[in-house]
Design a protein around this motif. Structure first.
Motif, mmCIF file in Angstrom:
data_model
loop_
_atom_site.group_PDB
_atom_site.id
_atom_site.type_symbol
_atom_site.label_atom_id
_atom_site.label_comp_id
_atom_site.label_asym_id
_atom_site.label_seq_id
_atom_site.Cartn_x
_atom_site.Cartn_y
_atom_site.Cartn_z
ATOM 1 N N ASP A 144 -23.989 13.271 -55.851
ATOM 2 C CA ASP A 144 -24.531 11.995 -56.302
ATOM 3 C C ASP A 144 -23.720 10.819 -55.754
ATOM 4 O O ASP A 144 -24.288 9.814 -55.323
ATOM 5 N N ASP A 145 -22.409 10.936 -55.795
ATOM 6 C CA ASP A 145 -21.545 9.850 -55.338
ATOM 7 C C ASP A 145 -20.369 10.439 -54.567
ATOM 8 O O ASP A 145 -19.476 11.043 -55.154
ATOM 9 N N PRO A 146 -20.339 10.256 -53.251
ATOM 10 C CA PRO A 146 -19.260 10.826 -52.444
ATOM 11 C C PRO A 146 -17.971 10.024 -52.503
ATOM 12 O O PRO A 146 -16.950 10.447 -51.962
ATOM 13 N N GLY A 147 -18.009 8.849 -53.113
ATOM 14 C CA GLY A 147 -16.890 7.917 -53.085
ATOM 15 C C GLY A 147 -17.324 6.641 -52.389
ATOM 16 O O GLY A 147 -18.230 6.635 -51.548
ATOM 17 N N LYS A 148 -16.672 5.550 -52.724
ATOM 18 C CA LYS A 148 -17.107 4.249 -52.233
ATOM 19 C C LYS A 148 -17.089 4.154 -50.714
ATOM 20 O O LYS A 148 -17.847 3.379 -50.127
ATOM 21 N N GLU A 149 -16.224 4.936 -50.054
ATOM 22 C CA GLU A 149 -16.095 4.843 -48.603
ATOM 23 C C GLU A 149 -17.312 5.392 -47.873
ATOM 24 O O GLU A 149 -17.526 5.076 -46.703
ATOM 25 N N ALA A 150 -18.144 6.232 -48.530
ATOM 26 C CA ALA A 150 -19.228 6.916 -47.829
ATOM 27 C C ALA A 150 -20.588 6.789 -48.515
ATOM 28 O O ALA A 150 -21.515 7.523 -48.181
ATOM 29 N N ARG A 151 -20.738 5.866 -49.434
ATOM 30 C CA ARG A 151 -21.998 5.757 -50.170
ATOM 31 C C ARG A 151 -23.166 5.369 -49.262
ATOM 32 O O ARG A 151 -24.276 5.888 -49.402
ATOM 33 N N GLN A 152 -22.942 4.465 -48.336
ATOM 34 C CA GLN A 152 -24.021 4.074 -47.436
ATOM 35 C C GLN A 152 -24.410 5.220 -46.508
ATOM 36 O O GLN A 152 -25.594 5.432 -46.211
ATOM 37 N N SER A 153 -23.423 5.986 -46.084
ATOM 38 C CA SER A 153 -23.706 7.123 -45.203
ATOM 39 C C SER A 153 -24.496 8.200 -45.930
ATOM 40 O O SER A 153 -25.411 8.809 -45.356
ATOM 41 N N LEU A 154 -24.155 8.450 -47.196
ATOM 42 C CA LEU A 154 -24.917 9.424 -47.967
ATOM 43 C C LEU A 154 -26.343 8.936 -48.182
ATOM 44 O O LEU A 154 -27.302 9.720 -48.063
#
Length: 315
Positions: A144-154
């Motif tokens: 659901d949430d990979p971390g703030k660094e990769a949210r757009q990529s997910l």
């Protein structure tokens, strides 16, 4: 068949052009400029200049190719900073290709009667849920949430998968490739990631318990050809048979590259350097199972394990 490869000059695209032309298909491949178009022509296919961010350009390219199948291999991964805290920034252009360009290609497919659409996605580690067992299947939900660094990529990965598999009138096939290695990739003897490993700049963090799934680029191309020929609509993990924690594969890789033994860093020391997302890559991510692809595509990786692949196929 007539096959249009969007992104025919990349590491995967060039291999697909060769395999598909050798199999007797009429292959058309896109590039963003005349130099790339000429390179596609030289491989025995027909090059087409296409701006993947321009809907009219994409429509014109598909109209010219008149394909039975579109293969979406558009990425922009040649200028990565290696800063795990800047993941979304590094993947910004690829994220647009997975969202805007996917939509343009699907619209062109519908407009010109293309029924089969094969799209590249990712399933090497960080998109998987980080709970439960170490290996995930296509039936397991993405994180659901990979971390703030990769949210757009997910979000971009979820978009290409959802758009491809739900497009009306389209046989949508999504291939979740593992982490590529081999000639022409960043993970090779001359690639940026391979060089970082060789110089000892890629540490084992914490216990190195993050599980990664690898894939030789040539095995990825072979699986893609199999998917074009016979995959039922749906999602397939395209990875090798040997998901493994970083503590196993990284020291072995460094040894095969004649590099330095990786240093070890405690998690508390690495966290401010690589961020929470980077820490997850090293310690909590999960790998992927290829059982469905092997069963339904009649495909098996030549390099069944990174152990053999790193030793004799890394390039």
């Amino acid at each position: 068949m007539r096959i249009f490869i969007a992104g025919a000059t990349g590491a995967m695209g060039t291999r697909l052009v060769g395999l598909l032309t050798e199999a007797g298909h009429d292959v058309f491949g896109s590039s963003r400029n005349d130099t790339g178009r000429a390179a596609v022509d030289a491989l025995g296919a027909t090059g087409i200049v296409m701006d993947p961010f321009d809907a009219a350009s994409v429509d014109a390219a598909v109209a010219e190719a008149k394909p039975d199948v579109i293969v979406h291999q558009l990425t922009a991964l040649r200028s990565m900073s290696g800063n795990l805290k800047k993941w979304d920034r590094d993947f910004a252009l690829t994220n647009r290709l997975r969202t805007e360009s996917t939509d343009h290609l699907l619209a062109a497919a519908r407009a010109h009667g293309v029924r089969r659409f094969v799209a590249q996605s990712y399933g090497g580690h960080w998109t998987n849920q980080r709970t439960g067992g170490p290996v995930k299947t296509e039936a397991d939900p993405l994180i659901d949430d990979p971390g703030k660094e990769a949210r757009q990529s997910l979000a971009a990965i979820k978009h290409v998968e959802r758009a491809t598999t739900t497009a009306p009138g389209i046989e949508g096939i999504v291939l979740r490739y593992g982490n590529f290695y081999g000639p022409g990739n960043t993970m090779s003897r001359t690639g940026e990631m391979g060089e970082a490993v060789r110089k000892g700049k890629f540490p084992v963090v914490g216990g190195g318990t993050g599980v990664w799934s690898w894939l030789h680029i040539d095995d990825g191309a072979a699986a893609t050809v199999a998917a074009i020929d016979r995959a039922a609509p749906g999602i397939y993990n395209i990875v090798d048979d040997d998901p493994a924690p970083m503590s196993e594969w990284l020291p072995y890789l460094a040894e095969q590259l004649d590099g330095k033994k990786p240093m070890r860093l405690p998690a508390w020391l690495a966290r401010p350097l690589i961020g929470e997302f980077g820490l997850a890559l090293m310690t909590t991510v999960r790998g992927s199972s290829n059982a469905k692809a092997k069963r339904e595509l009649g495909w098996a990786p030549h390099w069944s394990s990174w152990r053999e692949g790193f030793r004799s196929g890394i390039g």
